[in-house]
Enzyme design. Sequence first.
Site, short mmCIF file in Angstrom:
data_model
loop_
_atom_site.label_atom_id
_atom_site.label_comp_id
_atom_site.label_asym_id
_atom_site.label_seq_id
_atom_site.Cartn_x
_atom_site.Cartn_y
_atom_site.Cartn_z
N ARG A 153 39.97 31.39 38.77
CA ARG A 153 38.86 30.72 39.45
C ARG A 153 39.18 29.25 39.62
NH1 ARG A 153 32.60 31.31 39.06
NH2 ARG A 153 32.11 30.03 40.87
N ARG A 159 34.49 35.02 44.64
CA ARG A 159 35.08 34.40 43.47
C ARG A 159 35.69 35.50 42.60
NH1 ARG A 159 29.74 32.87 41.87
NH2 ARG A 159 29.75 31.65 43.76
N ASP A 179 32.79 35.15 37.70
CA ASP A 179 31.70 34.18 37.54
C ASP A 179 30.95 34.54 36.26
OD1 ASP A 179 29.84 32.19 38.07
OD2 ASP A 179 28.58 33.52 39.26
N ASP A 211 28.04 33.49 33.72
CA ASP A 211 26.85 32.64 33.57
C ASP A 211 26.22 32.87 32.21
OD1 ASP A 211 27.08 31.52 36.07
OD2 ASP A 211 25.64 32.87 37.00
P1 AMP Z 1 28.29 28.80 39.62
O1 AMP Z 1 29.50 28.38 40.39
O2 AMP Z 1 27.17 29.33 40.45
O3 AMP Z 1 28.63 29.69 38.45
O4 AMP Z 1 27.68 27.45 38.99
C1 AMP Z 1 28.36 26.85 37.98
C2 AMP Z 1 27.79 25.49 37.70
O5 AMP Z 1 26.46 25.61 37.23
C3 AMP Z 1 28.62 24.81 36.63
O6 AMP Z 1 28.90 23.51 37.05
C4 AMP Z 1 27.74 24.82 35.40
O7 AMP Z 1 27.91 23.63 34.65
C5 AMP Z 1 26.33 24.89 35.98
N1 AMP Z 1 25.36 25.63 35.17
C6 AMP Z 1 24.08 25.20 34.90
N2 AMP Z 1 23.43 26.08 34.14
C7 AMP Z 1 24.28 27.14 33.92
C8 AMP Z 1 24.18 28.38 33.21
N3 AMP Z 1 23.04 28.72 32.56
N4 AMP Z 1 25.25 29.21 33.20
C9 AMP Z 1 26.38 28.88 33.88
N5 AMP Z 1 26.56 27.72 34.56
C10 AMP Z 1 25.52 26.85 34.59
#
Ligand code: AMP
Length: 134
Positions: free
Chosen positions: A55, A66, A69, A71
């Site tokens: 990634r 992607r 991912d 979260d």
């Molecule tokens: P994404 O690319 O949609 O996974 O978003 C990632 C970004 O969201 C990163 O910069 C993380 O620091 C931020 N972020 C904020 N809250 C969360 C969460 N609960 N889990 C994962 N990423 C988060």
Amino acid sequence: MTQAALLARSSDYVTPPWGDLEQAPFINACVEIDTPLDPHALLFVLQKIEAKFGRDRAKELRWGPRTLDLDLIAYDDVSIQKPELTLPHPRLFERAFVLVPLAEISPDRAIGGRSVASALAGLSTDGIERLTDD
Ligand code: AMP
């Protein structure tokens, strides 16, 4: 040092792509872990794992394809409101592709005062299919 013990793992689910872009379906799953890491340290480890799987956020479109991912959906009852880490995850209750696997392993879990199963009951699960072993 052990960074996490796996407590539960959902099935994998094929889910329709999210966002406006034409792209392949996603595979979604949820795990529950026990970890000594605090939420920020855990997110840092998740991002290192994403990078290991190729990634590179600098080269991708938001909500586009992607490789992986990861979260953080919830961490105990911790509430954090920062751009780099928001807990519980701010879009959790809009996303059937999160709630379907989460409800499989933790239907009665309350997050932000709502049970996972009741939040899921208000969403369409069209197009989400559980993958079986065979
Ligand atoms: P994404 O690319 O949609 O996974 O978003 C990632 C970004 O969201 C990163 O910069 C993380 O620091 C931020 N972020 C904020 N809250 C969360 C969460 N609960 N889990 C994962 N990423 C988060």
